[in-house]
Design an enzyme around this catalytic site. Structure first.
Site, PDB file in Angstrom:
ATOM      1  N   SER A 199       0.898  -1.113  -0.207  1.00 24.51           N
ATOM      2  CA  SER A 199      -0.053   0.042  -0.013  1.00 24.51           C
ATOM      3  C   SER A 199       0.845   1.272   0.046  1.00 24.51           C
ATOM      4  O   SER A 199       1.854   1.370  -0.901  1.00 24.51           O
ATOM      5  CB  SER A 199      -1.022  -0.094   1.224  1.00 24.51           C
ATOM      6  OG  SER A 199      -1.955   0.920   1.043  1.00 24.51           O
ATOM      7  N   HIS A 204      -6.864  -6.015  -0.933  1.00 21.28           N
ATOM      8  CA  HIS A 204      -5.831  -5.587  -0.544  1.00 21.28           C
ATOM      9  C   HIS A 204      -4.680  -6.032   0.579  1.00 21.28           C
ATOM     10  O   HIS A 204      -4.844  -5.746   1.768  1.00 21.28           O
ATOM     11  CB  HIS A 204      -6.261  -3.982   0.038  1.00 21.28           C
ATOM     12  CG  HIS A 204      -5.098  -3.135   0.118  1.00 21.28           C
ATOM     13  ND1 HIS A 204      -4.335  -2.439  -0.724  1.00 21.28           N
ATOM     14  CD2 HIS A 204      -4.597  -2.394   1.144  1.00 21.28           C
ATOM     15  CE1 HIS A 204      -3.821  -1.561  -0.477  1.00 21.28           C
ATOM     16  NE2 HIS A 204      -3.716  -1.376   0.763  1.00 21.28           N
ATOM     17  N   ASP A 220      -8.813  -5.749  -5.410  1.00 20.64           N
ATOM     18  CA  ASP A 220      -8.121  -4.597  -4.609  1.00 20.64           C
ATOM     19  C   ASP A 220      -9.125  -3.370  -5.096  1.00 20.64           C
ATOM     20  O   ASP A 220      -8.561  -2.912  -6.148  1.00 20.64           O
ATOM     21  CB  ASP A 220      -6.814  -4.582  -4.819  1.00 20.64           C
ATOM     22  CG  ASP A 220      -6.214  -3.610  -3.478  1.00 20.64           C
ATOM     23  OD1 ASP A 220      -7.052  -2.907  -3.047  1.00 20.64           O
ATOM     24  OD2 ASP A 220      -5.045  -3.614  -3.312  1.00 20.64           O
TER      25      ASP A 220
END
EC number: 3.4.14.11
Length: 760
Positions: free
Chosen positions: A349, A499, A469
């Site tokens: 991320s 994610h 995601d």
């Protein structure tokens, strides 16, 4: 379980015998295959003073235990080898399987018995994963088969866990960055947490650039969240222009301070278990949060090249090009005399995002990045096609909200007292610059777009990304991966999850593949390892990974949508609008069932549809007003078994990342029946229907041709499946919630779904 083994390096007989001897296995090319296998098995039971006892607990045949077999005159056969190999890897006869041959086929077992190749089979078996999720050699080392001598030991081109994680050095330094982001007249200092094994050899470094690691301010974050209920602004017709601006660091001076010895220490930091895995294998770990975080100075500039520079300065320090101090008092400097200067960045991320940004600087010393679920353009994270568009699961978030979350200097009361007033001024400037009112691309977002500098990347690149995601959407990796220079080594793992990290999944040997790559790049080991450029998780069955050549094909198939005129009403009743605003999940459930304000088209497939790339909706549309928001989702619709998007724990702590160090669960995506699967989605302000930089007017009740590109994906639909197309206006999870009374009309007779098709 099913084997998808990408990490094993094919090895010659001579090299296999040599590596086995280095591990202490007493094998001999002159011995029979049966004798070598017995010697190997007895070595596995190194904890036992009498190996007859554990050997008798294995079976060689359904009616004979292993001890009896090796004491007999019977010859070694495929049946015996396979049965013993399965048990050595932790599979239990009568529990995990009854018929070994059928079970081996189900596993896609990578070793095929040949009596003349027994040494190579044993070598391969050691490099093969056990039921627990560890390779057999890693499992043996974790039990103490090799001593922790703080030196490198390799097997099949990979480093083994022989560094003592009970005697780690934990220290803090403060790197001077060529920045003054808080405008206080002082160069910013960047706190660096270092964890390294004791070693006489220079160590490579795994660096996690994480703005979260020094703490997050959830209270400030929540106060800063924006209300999504607002009217869609009618924008003036115009052309947007931006310019590429090189980041210019400030000048720094050579440091003449004495070398300090007494460094700040720490006892614990929240670590990343993939880093822990490499820490036990001779790779230092460092965690850096960058400007504007607790322990550092500066302002949280959130995504621009000033923030990137604060991480780059640390790589410069590891290579002797920047100064670090023992403390904020700056009385002594400290040098990274323990480091070999070669760095790989890690993390998911925001962390992976910083890795991408760093790679685009071309900084010397950055040899490789492992960037998971990473952003390549911040505009595409918080905006889409001229719309404010929240990341999945986080309605109301924007980049300045993220600034509040990660500006952890305000968690230190003294820093808050001294600096908060000025911080609020800088934060307000950021809030204005991101232009939440229009949702348009501008210079602020261009300065946070790493794609324009992708040509400068020279390190090896590994990306992982989930095709489910909807936080960091698949377009982020699609665009950066396809923009990478052809001159570098690049790899992409596309999984069917959301994610999430994937290093501890049962079905893919990601850890071991990264081990082989990092030994090549950071330790200079000539291991001849070759990893496919792209590996995709098959969505049609459990635990199946396949090589792919490209992400995005030019071959297309046009699907007609029908002949009707469909009306999409934007307005909801007050109670329904409020309910969906409070719980966007309820709006999604209604949408997928056809109970929201929407147009719904079901297409029954008459043949397989292997999607690879960016689906485009080409629509003939008109709006009853001079504004319009268009949302679309594509579903694989109907009850059948599909992969879930969130991995579940198969075991709680079966993976040992060293020698009784940093244990973690083994995980996998479940395969179970459900009603639908989102394949892709997309959103557009119809004023941006031609391109991102052109703002057009919307003539009332006049037909427009719109091309709406959806999120790229690779997804295989089979003959007889139903492809559901959903067209609507407000998306309560992602877009602004404009409840004004307008409607869109779609002419299906002049509309198509354009699908990129994977070649055979």
């Amino acid at each position: 379980m099913r084997y998808n083994q990408f990490s094993y390096i094919p090895t010659s007989l001579e090299r296999a015998a040599e590596e086995l001897k280095e591990l202490g296995f007493d094998l001999d090319l002159q011995k029979t295959a049966k004798a070598n296998l017995e010697s190997f098995l007895r070595k596995l039971f190194f904890h036992y003073p009498d190996s007859d006892y554990p050997l008798s607990h294995l079976i060689a045949k359904n009616d004979m235990d292993a001890l009896s077999f090796f004491q007999s005159e019977q010859e070694l056969s495929k049946e015996v080898f396979d049965l013993l190999a399965l048990q050595v890897l932790g599979f239990i006869p009568g529990v995990d399987f009854t018929e070994a041959d059928a079970f081996l086929d189900k596993l896609a077992f990578p070793i095929h018995f040949d009596e003349t190749e027994i040494i190579k089979h044993i070598h391969h078996l050691l490099a093969t994963r056990c039921k627990s999720g560890m390779t057999l050699i890693d499992d043996l080392v974790s039990q103490g088969m090799l001593t922790m001598d703080n030196d490198y030991h390799f097997f099949n081109g990979k480093s083994l866990a022989t560094f003592d994680t009970s005697q780690l050095i934990r220290e803090v330094v403060y790197v001077e960055a060529p920045l003054d982001t808080d405008q206080d007249g002082q160069l910013d200092l960047i706190k660096v947490n270092i964890i390294r094994p004791q070693s006489q050899k220079p160590l490579p470094t795994l660096m996690t650039p994480s703005p979260y690691h020094q703490g997050i301010n959830e209270v400030a974050n929540d106060k800063k969240l924006y209300r999504m209920e607002k009217e869609l602004v009618v924008k003036k017709r115009r052309q947007i222009t931006v310019e590429d601006r090189d980041f210019i660091p400030l000048e720094t001076q050579p440091c003449k301070l004495p070398i300090g010895q007494n460094l700040e220490s720490f006892s614990y930091i929240n670590s990343y278990s993939l880093n822990d895995y490499f820490l036990a294998r001779g790779f230092a770990n460092i965690y850096v949060s960058g400007v504007g975080t607790a322990g550092s100075t500066g302002f949280m500039t959130s995504g621009d090249y000033a923030q990137i520079e604060s991480f780059k300065a640390v790589i410069d320090w590891l290579n002797g090009r920047a100064t670090a101090y023992t403390s904020h008092s700056k009385t002594h400097q400290v040098r990274a005399d323990w480091a070999n200067g070669l760095v790989c960045t890690t993390g998911k991320s925001y962390l992976g995002t910083m890795s991408t940004g760093l790679a685009t600087t071309g900084v010397d010393g950055l040899a490789m990045i492992i960037a998971e679920s990473a952003i390549s353009s911040w505009y595409n994270y918080y905006r889409e096609n001229g719309l404010v568009c929240s990341p999945g699961g986080y309605p109301g978030e924007d980049l300045d909200v993220l600034t509040e979350l990660t500006y952890s200097r305000n968690l230190l009361a003294g820093d808050y007292l001294r600096h908060n007033d000025h911080y609020q001024e800088l934060l307000n400037q950021q809030s204005q610059a991101l232009d939440r009112q229009s949702g348009d691309y501008n210079q602020f977002w261009h300065d946070r777009n790493y794609l324009k500098n992708a040509h400068q990347i020279k390190c090896d690149v590994v990306y992982t990304h989930g095709l489910q995601d909807w936080n960091v959407k698949p377009r982020q990796v699609y665009e950066i991966f396809n923009a990478l220079p052809s001159t570098i080594n690049k790899h992409l793992f596309l999984h069917q999850g959301e994610h999430v990290y994937m290093h501890n999944w049962q079905s893919i040997d990601f850890r071991e593949s990264m081990n082989a790559l990092l030994c090549q790049k950071l330790l200079g080991l000539a291991n001849d390892f070759s990893l496919p450029e792209m590996i995709w998780q098959d969505n049609t069955c459990p635990q199946n990974w396949q090589e792919r050549k490209v992400f995005g094909t030019s071959t297309i198939k046009e699907l007609d949508l029908g002949q009707e005129l469909l009306l999409i009403d934007n307005h909801y009743g007050e109670d329904e609008f409020k309910a969906y605003g409070k719980d966007f999940r309820a709006s999604k459930a209604a949408l997928f069932k056809g109970k929201a304000n929407q147009a719904l088209i079901d297409i029954l497939l008459e043949e397989d549809l292997p999607i690879n790339g960016e689906i485009v909706l080409q629509l003939k549309v008109k709006s009853s007003e001079n504004k319009g928001l268009l949302s679309a989702q594509i579903l694989d619709y109907g009850k059948k078994k599909r992969l879930g998007d969130l991995p579940i724990a198969l075991t709680q702590s079966s993976i040992d990342n060293g020698q009784n160090f940093s244990r973690e669960p083994l995980k996998e995506l479940p395969f179970r029946e459900d009603s639908y699967r989102v394949i892709s989605k997309g959103f557009m302000n119809l004023q941006n229907r031609n391109n991102l930089s052109s703002i057009e007017t919307i003539p009332n009740n006049k037909w427009m041709t719109v091309r709406l590109p959806l999120q790229p994906t690779i997804y295989h639909l089979e003959k007889g499946d139903t492809l559901r197309v959903i067209l609507y206006t407000t998306d309560f999870e992602h877009t602004v919630r404009d409840n004004s009374n307008y409607a869109l009309t779609i002419d299906l007779s002049q509309s198509q779904l354009i699908v990129p098709i994977a070649s055979n």
